[in-house]
Design a protein around this motif. Structure first.
Motif, PDB file in Angstrom:
ATOM      1  N   HIS A  13     -40.440 -14.958   1.272  1.00  0.00           N
ATOM      2  CA  HIS A  13     -39.576 -14.927   2.560  1.00  0.00           C
ATOM      3  C   HIS A  13     -39.572 -13.697   3.266  1.00  0.00           C
ATOM      4  O   HIS A  13     -39.236 -13.885   4.571  1.00  0.00           O
ATOM      5  CB  HIS A  13     -38.244 -15.707   2.362  1.00  0.00           C
ATOM      6  CG  HIS A  13     -38.230 -16.847   1.592  1.00  0.00           C
ATOM      7  ND1 HIS A  13     -38.699 -18.179   2.080  1.00  0.00           N
ATOM      8  CD2 HIS A  13     -37.785 -17.126   0.434  1.00  0.00           C
ATOM      9  CE1 HIS A  13     -38.573 -19.048   1.000  1.00  0.00           C
ATOM     10  NE2 HIS A  13     -38.057 -18.447   0.187  1.00  0.00           N
ATOM     11  N   LYS A  62     -41.658 -11.491   5.339  1.00  0.00           N
ATOM     12  CA  LYS A  62     -42.779 -11.443   6.018  1.00  0.00           C
ATOM     13  C   LYS A  62     -42.368 -11.543   7.415  1.00  0.00           C
ATOM     14  O   LYS A  62     -41.300 -11.991   7.929  1.00  0.00           O
ATOM     15  CB  LYS A  62     -43.906 -12.629   5.896  1.00  0.00           C
ATOM     16  CG  LYS A  62     -43.319 -13.909   5.859  1.00  0.00           C
ATOM     17  CD  LYS A  62     -44.305 -15.001   5.370  1.00  0.00           C
ATOM     18  CE  LYS A  62     -44.002 -16.289   5.593  1.00  0.00           C
ATOM     19  NZ  LYS A  62     -43.197 -16.766   4.218  1.00  0.00           N
ATOM     20  N   LEU A  63     -43.221 -11.037   8.175  1.00  0.00           N
ATOM     21  CA  LEU A  63     -43.123 -10.672   9.792  1.00  0.00           C
ATOM     22  C   LEU A  63     -43.509 -12.209  10.211  1.00  0.00           C
ATOM     23  O   LEU A  63     -44.447 -12.866   9.938  1.00  0.00           O
ATOM     24  CB  LEU A  63     -44.062  -9.725  10.246  1.00  0.00           C
ATOM     25  CG  LEU A  63     -43.855  -8.324   9.805  1.00  0.00           C
ATOM     26  CD1 LEU A  63     -44.739  -7.299  10.353  1.00  0.00           C
ATOM     27  CD2 LEU A  63     -42.358  -8.045  10.468  1.00  0.00           C
ATOM     28  N   ALA A  64     -42.742 -12.518  11.264  1.00  0.00           N
ATOM     29  CA  ALA A  64     -43.114 -13.778  12.041  1.00  0.00           C
ATOM     30  C   ALA A  64     -43.968 -13.661  13.381  1.00  0.00           C
ATOM     31  O   ALA A  64     -43.956 -12.406  13.651  1.00  0.00           O
ATOM     32  CB  ALA A  64     -41.593 -14.416  12.715  1.00  0.00           C
ATOM     33  N   VAL A  65     -44.808 -14.410  13.602  1.00  0.00           N
ATOM     34  CA  VAL A  65     -45.641 -14.433  14.654  1.00  0.00           C
ATOM     35  C   VAL A  65     -44.844 -14.679  15.983  1.00  0.00           C
ATOM     36  O   VAL A  65     -44.394 -15.789  15.661  1.00  0.00           O
ATOM     37  CB  VAL A  65     -46.947 -15.280  14.465  1.00  0.00           C
ATOM     38  CG1 VAL A  65     -47.934 -15.150  15.630  1.00  0.00           C
ATOM     39  CG2 VAL A  65     -47.653 -14.882  13.019  1.00  0.00           C
ATOM     40  N   GLY A 103     -44.113 -16.547  19.432  1.00  0.00           N
ATOM     41  CA  GLY A 103     -44.452 -17.761  19.923  1.00  0.00           C
ATOM     42  C   GLY A 103     -45.079 -17.592  21.423  1.00  0.00           C
ATOM     43  O   GLY A 103     -44.820 -17.152  22.202  1.00  0.00           O
TER      44      GLY A 103
END
Length: 57
Positions: free
Chosen positions: A19, A21-24, A26
């Protein structure tokens, strides 16, 4: 002071780290020019937001 009694297994360690990790961000297509832009932001290419011209070209 709390000291772990056993070594943490690789499986348990990796499950916890999945869990982390970097979020992309939107990204959506601009209605006017079709370029990718961040949602809820003015398009950098054509200067429109919600089909209205915000920045004069």
């Amino acid at each position: 002071m709390a000291v772990p009694q056993r070594r943490t297994s690789k499986t348990r360690r990796d499950k916890r780290r999945t869990h982390f990790k970097l979020a992309v961000p939107g990204m959506v297509k601009c209605d006017q020019c079709g370029e990718l832009k961040l949602s809820h932001r003015v398009c950098k290419v054509c200067g429109t937001y919600k089909s209205r011209e915000i920045i004069k070209q």
